[in-house]
Motif scaffolding. Structure first.
Motif, PDB file in Angstrom:
ATOM      1  N   SER A 160      -3.434   4.865  -7.418  1.00  0.00           N
ATOM      2  CA  SER A 160      -4.726   5.888  -7.586  1.00  0.00           C
ATOM      3  C   SER A 160      -5.581   6.009  -6.382  1.00  0.00           C
ATOM      4  N   ALA A 161      -6.682   6.302  -6.826  1.00  0.00           N
ATOM      5  CA  ALA A 161      -7.746   6.475  -5.429  1.00  0.00           C
ATOM      6  C   ALA A 161      -8.289   5.253  -5.039  1.00  0.00           C
ATOM      7  N   THR A 162      -8.336   4.120  -5.966  1.00  0.00           N
ATOM      8  CA  THR A 162      -8.898   2.925  -5.198  1.00  0.00           C
ATOM      9  C   THR A 162      -7.654   2.470  -4.508  1.00  0.00           C
ATOM     10  N   GLY A 163      -6.528   2.597  -4.688  1.00  0.00           N
ATOM     11  CA  GLY A 163      -5.395   2.277  -3.930  1.00  0.00           C
ATOM     12  C   GLY A 163      -5.574   2.668  -2.461  1.00  0.00           C
ATOM     13  N   ARG A 164      -5.782   4.108  -2.548  1.00  0.00           N
ATOM     14  CA  ARG A 164      -5.914   4.875  -1.081  1.00  0.00           C
ATOM     15  C   ARG A 164      -7.027   4.185  -0.479  1.00  0.00           C
ATOM     16  N   CYS A 165      -8.272   3.648  -1.078  1.00  0.00           N
ATOM     17  CA  CYS A 165      -9.166   2.999  -0.399  1.00  0.00           C
ATOM     18  C   CYS A 165      -8.782   1.840   0.478  1.00  0.00           C
ATOM     19  N   ILE A 166      -8.199   1.066  -0.447  1.00  0.00           N
ATOM     20  CA  ILE A 166      -7.747  -0.120   0.034  1.00  0.00           C
ATOM     21  C   ILE A 166      -6.723  -0.170   1.336  1.00  0.00           C
ATOM     22  N   ALA A 167      -5.628   0.886   0.970  1.00  0.00           N
ATOM     23  CA  ALA A 167      -4.758   1.091   2.262  1.00  0.00           C
ATOM     24  C   ALA A 167      -5.521   1.644   3.265  1.00  0.00           C
ATOM     25  N   ALA A 168      -6.357   2.576   3.236  1.00  0.00           N
ATOM     26  CA  ALA A 168      -7.064   3.412   4.331  1.00  0.00           C
ATOM     27  C   ALA A 168      -7.835   2.531   5.199  1.00  0.00           C
ATOM     28  N   PHE A 169      -8.771   1.527   4.483  1.00  0.00           N
ATOM     29  CA  PHE A 169      -9.499   0.756   5.333  1.00  0.00           C
ATOM     30  C   PHE A 169      -9.059  -0.881   5.556  1.00  0.00           C
ATOM     31  N   GLY A 170      -7.686  -0.973   5.225  1.00  0.00           N
ATOM     32  CA  GLY A 170      -7.294  -2.398   5.252  1.00  0.00           C
ATOM     33  C   GLY A 170      -6.569  -2.833   6.504  1.00  0.00           C
ATOM     34  N   ASP A 171      -6.234  -1.751   7.483  1.00  0.00           N
ATOM     35  CA  ASP A 171      -5.326  -1.998   8.850  1.00  0.00           C
ATOM     36  C   ASP A 171      -4.150  -2.551   8.322  1.00  0.00           C
ATOM     37  N   TYR A 172      -3.291  -1.937   7.407  1.00  0.00           N
ATOM     38  CA  TYR A 172      -2.060  -2.554   7.203  1.00  0.00           C
ATOM     39  C   TYR A 172      -1.039  -1.712   7.880  1.00  0.00           C
ATOM     40  N   GLY A 173       0.216  -2.128   7.979  1.00  0.00           N
ATOM     41  CA  GLY A 173       1.039  -1.461   8.926  1.00  0.00           C
ATOM     42  C   GLY A 173       1.937  -0.496   7.823  1.00  0.00           C
ATOM     43  N   GLU A 174       2.407   0.737   8.381  1.00  0.00           N
ATOM     44  CA  GLU A 174       3.013   1.708   7.386  1.00  0.00           C
ATOM     45  C   GLU A 174       4.195   1.091   6.755  1.00  0.00           C
ATOM     46  N   LYS A 175       4.983   0.305   7.488  1.00  0.00           N
ATOM     47  CA  LYS A 175       6.416  -0.425   6.850  1.00  0.00           C
ATOM     48  C   LYS A 175       5.837  -1.408   5.532  1.00  0.00           C
ATOM     49  N   GLU A 176       4.897  -2.072   5.578  1.00  0.00           N
ATOM     50  CA  GLU A 176       4.361  -2.861   4.567  1.00  0.00           C
ATOM     51  C   GLU A 176       3.712  -1.749   3.404  1.00  0.00           C
ATOM     52  N   LEU A 177       2.924  -0.750   3.747  1.00  0.00           N
ATOM     53  CA  LEU A 177       2.566   0.088   2.961  1.00  0.00           C
ATOM     54  C   LEU A 177       3.873   0.824   2.241  1.00  0.00           C
ATOM     55  N   LYS A 178       4.767   1.177   2.820  1.00  0.00           N
ATOM     56  CA  LYS A 178       5.813   1.848   2.136  1.00  0.00           C
ATOM     57  C   LYS A 178       6.528   1.104   1.275  1.00  0.00           C
ATOM     58  N   ALA A 179       6.685  -0.246   1.415  1.00  0.00           N
ATOM     59  CA  ALA A 179       7.571  -1.171   0.474  1.00  0.00           C
ATOM     60  C   ALA A 179       6.554  -1.250  -0.865  1.00  0.00           C
ATOM     61  N   ARG A 180       5.411  -1.365  -0.443  1.00  0.00           N
ATOM     62  CA  ARG A 180       4.566  -1.464  -1.719  1.00  0.00           C
ATOM     63  C   ARG A 180       4.395  -0.051  -2.416  1.00  0.00           C
ATOM     64  N   PHE A 181       4.400   0.969  -1.821  1.00  0.00           N
ATOM     65  CA  PHE A 181       4.146   2.213  -2.395  1.00  0.00           C
ATOM     66  C   PHE A 181       5.439   2.752  -3.051  1.00  0.00           C
ATOM     67  N   ASP A 182       6.511   2.199  -2.759  1.00  0.00           N
ATOM     68  CA  ASP A 182       7.870   2.420  -3.681  1.00  0.00           C
ATOM     69  C   ASP A 182       8.015   2.096  -4.926  1.00  0.00           C
ATOM     70  N   THR A 183       7.022   0.932  -5.154  1.00  0.00           N
ATOM     71  CA  THR A 183       7.214   0.198  -6.578  1.00  0.00           C
ATOM     72  C   THR A 183       6.036   0.935  -7.553  1.00  0.00           C
ATOM     73  N   LEU A 184       5.234   1.676  -6.861  1.00  0.00           N
ATOM     74  CA  LEU A 184       4.224   2.097  -7.798  1.00  0.00           C
ATOM     75  C   LEU A 184       4.789   3.398  -8.957  1.00  0.00           C
ATOM     76  N   ARG A 185       4.010   3.424 -10.125  1.00  0.00           N
ATOM     77  CA  ARG A 185       4.444   4.430 -11.012  1.00  0.00           C
ATOM     78  C   ARG A 185       3.272   5.210 -11.333  1.00  0.00           C
ATOM     79  N   TRP A 186       3.666   6.731 -10.973  1.00  0.00           N
ATOM     80  CA  TRP A 186       2.579   7.743 -11.274  1.00  0.00           C
ATOM     81  C   TRP A 186       3.132   8.842 -12.130  1.00  0.00           C
TER      82      TRP A 186
END
Length: 277
Positions: A160-186
């Motif tokens: 959701s929106a909070t997750g976007r804030c965590i990812a946007a301001f967290g300085d995480y790598g795209e590969k790491e974000l993609k692995a987590r993103f693929d497990t989410l349910r929307w």
């Protein structure tokens, strides 16, 4: 009114516990934590067999951990029913944490004010890396149809929106974000490329919006709260029915949320004294 989609939807508890025990250097602690979480979300006391089955533990091992938790006054045992429930000792731990973290004391009146002003459900959440976020404060206006989450509820960190804030301001790598993103349910999952673009927008405007992608018909607005330099630790979250938010003025809510989050960040970073009780 509580929407079932606002409750956490983690992977299988059995798989999570098995993985945690396997990887942990202190498996007994992982088992104890899993038991406390299970008892915390259960509406009724549970017996050893039920706990062991739910968590994938050997009953004798489960009993050993439960007895230790009873001894530490974190779990209560009813000798008549042979069932276990959380004991008041967990409140001592929670109270000590609340005393150390000024966010809750500072955020609660802000949440109350925004909930009444906009007729929404307001949440204060704490981010735990990319693992999950936890609801630590909540306010509702008491009018109209509202969605809610309980204090202590856990959600996937990037949802959701909070997750976007965590990812946007967290300085995480795209590969790491993609692995987590693929497990989410929307309800209406965004393509990863679109989501990454939304992260860039979030960094530029200082807040994030989820318009019906996590939960159909529900709009979620979130603004990060910092406690010093580094990644944001907390966030303010507004949850409302999408059509109602559009009528009331989504832009006004976004501005109010960003201003409130900035004020809280300044208070937390500046070590200002807490307001008198």
């Amino acid at each position: 009114m509580t929407d079932s989609r606002t409750t956490p939807r983690p992977p299988s508890t059995v798989r999570k516990v098995a993985k945690a025990v396997q990887e942990s250097k202190a498996p007994a602690i992982a088992r104890a934590a899993a038991i406390l979480r299970l008892l915390g979300k259960s509406d009724r006391p549970l017996g050893v067999q039920a706990i062991a089955k739910e968590l994938g533990l050997v009953p004798s091992t489960c009993l050993y951990v439960l007895r230790a938790l009873v001894e530490e006054e974190l779990v209560a045992f009813d000798p008549d029913t042979k069932r276990y429930a959380l004991q008041a000792g967990v409140l001592t731990l929670a109270r000590n944490w609340l005393r150390r973290d000024a966010f809750n004391d500072l955020a609660q009146p802000v949440l109350d004010r925004l909930a009444q002003r906009f007729g929404l459900t307001m949440l204060g959440v704490q981010a735990v890396g990319l693992d999950h976020m936890i609801v630590v404060a909540m306010a509702q206006s008491g009018s109209g149809f509202q969605l809610s989450a309980q204090v202590g509820s856990r959600f996937p960190a990037l949802i959701s929106a909070t997750g976007r804030c965590i990812a946007a301001f967290g300085d995480y790598g795209e590969k790491e974000l993609k692995a987590r993103f693929d497990t989410l349910r929307w309800d209406d999952p965004p393509p990863f490329a679109d989501w990454m673009e939304q992260l860039r927008q979030t960094r530029a405007q200082g807040f994030a919006v989820d318009e019906g992608q996590y939960i159909a018909g529900v709009t979620v607005v979130s603004a990060p709260v910092w406690k010093g330099a580094g990644r944001p630790v907390h966030a303010l979250v507004a949850i409302g029915i999408g059509a109602a938010l559009q009528r009331e003025g989504l832009g006004e809510l976004q501005q109010a949320l960003v201003e409130a989050a900035a004020a809280l960040s300044e208070q937390l970073s500046g070590d200002r004294p807490l307001p008198a009780a």
